[in-house]
Design an enzyme around this catalytic site. Structure first.
Site, PDB file in Angstrom:
ATOM      1  CB  SER A 202     -16.445 -31.534 -15.525  1.00 36.23           C
ATOM      2  OG  SER A 202     -15.968 -30.243 -15.205  1.00 36.23           O
ATOM      3  CG  ASP A 203     -20.586 -26.229 -14.283  1.00 36.80           C
ATOM      4  OD1 ASP A 203     -21.488 -26.169 -15.127  1.00 36.80           O
ATOM      5  OD2 ASP A 203     -20.069 -25.227 -13.760  1.00 36.80           O
TER       6      ASP A 203
END
Length: 915
Positions: free
Chosen positions: A347-348
């Site tokens: 995940s960013d």
């Protein structure tokens, strides 16, 4: 009194605020290109120079790669099963069996249309990347400042960047204004969509600005260093365009198809050769090539799972509709199945796990001031309407939390206070200052807000405040000092405290990560932000803080296996660029893991495209949305958990159907291979086709069946699936022979060919009913790995499956398409089929209990399986050693406690005796 003096003195020392170091990607420029960048800022390039460089470097735009829609549609007719169906279609045309030809062609077209229509909705990621670029820019050419299309920019062009501009190409700041004057302060650049950094970055002379970033403050000229596909964003676009791997689901379907093709082709070729040789020269024409070909065509069509791709597509389409109701839009249909198998979710951070907006955090306070006080004074010293994220964060926090600022008549006034003068932020002083009159007492004071070191110097120094600021910086929080003059003295300042600002986690991010971990999905944060910020956010999200910088991904001293191990074990990476995110996903996939990726920015697009399942979050850029397979329309990540649950339910339905369909095919081929070879007998073509079509159409309702959601990521386990199918197929084949010989030997229903009297061919009716019902009822068992009653099928599913076999029962009882048989015999056949599936269910449960990966690795010892089994045994041995060591320590601790207690008792006893 002296203690107070000492305390006051101790807080005024010589400590200095530690400036947080900003780690930025170093842009490499070749010596040849560097030689072209020393353009005179006052004149710029000449038109001739620009034209020459345009011919060399090409236009400043991303290369457009589009796929022909017709070729894309044709791609849905590829794959193992599709090829076998197409061969059957061709053969049916050759032998002029137009009924089979029409049915097969219709199934092929339906399956292709479902996939093409669903996936044609996706927009090109490269188109979206192109739209993020500025369209016009101001540039010096031939001694004049002119407005040009960004596509005509070349390396060496001198451009002007002002507040609000989108940077048109990668460039190096020159530290001077549009007309050559010296500029005060730095450019404030928002490059969060490109690098993932949550805070705007200050850049001065010599620093690189990237194409598509946004100027938030300041003005400077820059020389263009890179254009088009060579820019930071261009390299991201290139990573997207080269990512065209075969999907996980397609690989699974092809592996199933290859197995079915193998057994079908082998058995059919044997039958073809035997029939041609055995009936060579037969007077009735049984040995004619077209006659034999027509016979095996029917067997082939009935055996191959022509409905498999269609049932799978419909099941996924129904799942996509269910997800759409939860504001999860599926762009690539097979992503629904692949999401069920995802074991790692990368995940960013910025804009995905966090809100991508600076927010007021817990402040550091001094001199008895409260949190409301520091908010009020910082608001009084804030510049109204300033296009600065820090000022906006301060104003927003004050307006939300202070009662005095709510329900105001005039939004630019503070009730009870009047701002008589205001000095806006100046890069040289690094503070804003306001002179305030308190209306009820008519007293006047000043408020200053700015860089911590500046405010601390203003109040005469404060070591405690310096320590507080350094502690905040080590946690990745941005600090802002606030001070005011003391009552009655406009020249003496006192410190109010330090505002702390952070891009906070979304309200649902921590819970989403917890639920993902509970479901066996490991969450890793991959961000372009600074390492200290990543660790602080990870801590707030309840993640482990094993965060590594991007250097670990490109360490030349480590092997790829070592770097991959870092990716598996780390909880995330910071200070990464798009290439690094792409590499993390790639390395995890090479380890055999199915990887999901969430993000919202241009920098996430390559990794979103590369991942097995790319998920673009609410409010994402067009580039991220187009590169992703799934788009979340609702804010936050909580819908990802809904997506995981729904996809796992869909996976169970698809696996259930696959196991049933392979079992049916194995049973069908084994039985008819023997009876055709031994007795030259088979069911008429129309009955075989009827079984194939009716049963597969009925099985479409599996898309709405109840499903048992697994606790951990799902896997197809093709070896287990095929082995189970063969065992169940053999059991069904045994039952088929029992029916065949029982009704032949005891009831006199002989296996006659189609030239015998119609009413004498009752064995066709019996075997039609049995072959239609026995494998079809098995689907009640294949739904689960446990007993079928542990999770009963949905009413509509049970009604349709049983209803299909009742139709078959009525057909053989009343005749028409097949000779009539007594009702009693027909009902017994149907009941035996139903009871037999319960027996097979027990066999299935015991096989699943006995089955293990170790068994698979020993039965089919591939190199990968042997390596994986060795690693598992080594890990298990290591864990046992750890637990044994812990047990030994516990035993020693217990023994020590016992001995100590005994010694104490003995000492007490001795003391009592002495007394």
């Amino acid at each position: 009194m002296s203690e107070k003096i000492q305390e006051a003195t101790s807080s005024k020392g010589k400590l200095e605020v530690e400036e947080a170091e900003h780690h930025e990607h170093k842009d490499e420029i070749s010596p040849e290109l560097e030689a072209l960048l020393h353009t005179d800022p006052g004149t710029g390039l000449t038109s001739a120079e620009a034209a020459e460089r345009l011919a060399t470097f090409g236009p400043n735009q991303l290369a457009e790669v589009k796929r022909n829609p017709f070729l894309k549609f044709l791609s849905y007719f590829t794959g193992a099963i599709a090829y076998l169906i197409e061969v059957a279609c061709i053969i049916s045309a050759v032998v002029e069996d137009w009924l089979d030809f029409g049915i097969i062609l219709a199934l092929l077209l339906v399956n292709a249309c479902i996939g093409f229509i669903e996936e044609s909705k996706a927009e090109s990621a490269l188109d979206a990347l192109r739209q993020t670029l500025a369209l016009k820019t101001r540039c010096w050419r031939d001694g004049h400042l002119v407005e040009l299309d960004v596509a005509t920019l070349v390396p060496g062009d001198v451009i002007v960047l002002r507040l609000g501009d989108i940077v048109p190409a990668d460039g190096r700041l020159l530290g001077i204004g549009a007309t050559g004057e010296a500029t005060e302060g730095d450019l404030l650049i928002d490059q969060s969509a490109l690098t993932g950094e949550s805070l705007p970055v200050s850049k001065n002379k010599g620093k690189t600005v990237y194409s598509s970033s946004i100027v938030k403050q300041g003005q400077q000229m820059a020389v263009v260093t890179k254009t088009g596909g060579d820019t930071f964003i261009g390299r991201a676009a290139n990573l997207i365009s080269i990512t065209t791997e075969e999907g996980h689901f397609q690989k699974i379907i092809n592996r199933i198809g290859n197995f079915l093709i193998l057994i079908t082709v082998v058995l059919v070729v044997i039958i073809l050769a035997y029939q041609l040789v055995h009936f060579h020269g037969d007077e009735n024409g049984k040995g004619d090539f077209l006659t034999v070909l027509r016979k095996i065509l029917v067997l082939t069509v009935a055996a191959i799972p022509v409905g498999l791709p269609t049932v799978m597509s419909v099941t996924m389409a129904v799942g996509a509709k269910q997800l759409a109701a939860k504001k999860v839009i599926v762009k690539r249909l097979t992503a629904v199945e692949e999401m069920a198998s995802v074991s790692v979710l990368c995940s960013d951070k910025t804009g995905t796990l966090t809100l991508n907006e600076l927010t007021f955090d817990e402040p550091y306070l001094t001199n008895g001031f409260s949190s409301d006080d520091i908010l009020l004074y910082s608001y009084l010293a804030a510049e109204a309407g300033a296009n600065d994220p820090i000022e906006f964060a301060v104003r927003t926090a004050a307006e939300e939390q202070l009662d005095i600022l709510k329900n105001r008549t005039h939004k630019h006034e503070v009730p009870g206070y009047k701002v008589t003068s205001f000095l806006p932020f100046n890069p040289s002083t690094k503070l804003t200052q306001a002179t305030i009159t308190k209306l009820d007492t008519n007293s006047t004071f000043k408020v200053a807000k700015g860089a911590p070191q500046v405010i601390i110097r203003l109040v005469g120094g404060d070591d405690d405040a310096v320590r507080a600021v350094n502690a905040l910086a080590k946690r990745g929080l941005r600090a802002l000092g606030v001070a005011r003059t003391v009552e009655g003295n406009m020249s003496q300042w006192e410190l109010i405290g330090m505002i702390s600002l952070i891009d906070p986690p979304r309200p649902d991010s921590a819970e989403t990560i917890r639920l993902c971990n509970k479901m066996g999905v490991s969450v890793k944060m991959i961000t372009g932000d600074q390492l200290i910020i990543a660790k602080e956010v990870a801590h707030r999200l309840g993640m482990q803080r094993v965060m590594l910088d991007a250097g670990h991904l490109v360490d030349s001293d480590k092997s790829e296996d070592e770097i991959t191990e870092h990716c598996v074990r780390a909880d995330g990476f910071a200070q990464v660029i798009p290439e690094h995110k792409y590499r993390v996903v790639e390395l995890l996939q090479k380890r055999g893991l199915l990887v999901g990726m969430t993000g919202d920015g241009v920098n996430d697009a390559p990794a979103l495209k590369k991942a097995n399942v790319g998920i673009a979050v609410h409010g994402c850029t067009d580039a991220a949305r187009s590169a992703a397979d799934i788009v979340l329309l609702a804010p936050g990540l909580s819908t990802i958990v809904d997506g995981l649950r729904t996809s796992r339910a869909i996976f169970q339905r698809m696996r259930s159907y696959a196991l049933y369909r392979i079992t049916s095919t194995v049973h069908f081929l084994m039985f008819f291979f023997v009876v055709v070879m031994a007795f030259d007998w088979s069911l008429p073509a129309h009955l075989l086709i009827l079984i194939c079509i009716l049963n597969d159409l009925a099985t479409l309702v599996i898309a709405v069946d109840n499903a048992q959601i697994s606790e951990f990521p799902d896997k197809w386990r093709i070896g287990q699936l095929i082995t189970m199918s063969i065992i169940l197929g053999l059991c069904l084949t045994a039952l088929s022979f029992a029916h065949f010989f029982t009704f032949w030997k005891y009831f006199g229903y002989e296996p006659l060919d189609d030239k015998a009297p119609y009413d004498d061919r009752k064995l066709e009716s019996i075997m039609y009913l049995h072959i239609s019902s026995a494998p079809h009822f098995v689907i009640f068992s294949t739904r689960l790995t446990g007993y079928f009653w542990e999770n009963l099928p949905s009413p509509i599913f049970a009604i349709v499956i049983i209803g299909t076999q009742i139709v078959a029962l009525l057909m053989v009882v009343f005749g028409g398409l097949t000779p009539k048989v007594p009702f009693g015999q027909a009902i017994v056949v149907l009941l035996i089929s139903f009871i037999y599936f319960i027996i097979l269910d027990v066999i299935k449960v015991h096989i699943f209990r006995f089955w293990s990966f170790e068994l698979t690795a020993n039965l089919v010892p591939t190199t990968n399986r042997r390596h994986k089994l060795a690693n598992r045994k080594a890990n298990k041995f290591q864990q046992e050693r750890v637990w044994n060591s812990i047990d030994q320590v516990r035993k020693i601790a217990v023994m020590t406690a016992v001995v100590s207690s005994f010694q104490e008792k003995h000492a007490e006893h001795a003391t009592e005796e002495v007394k």
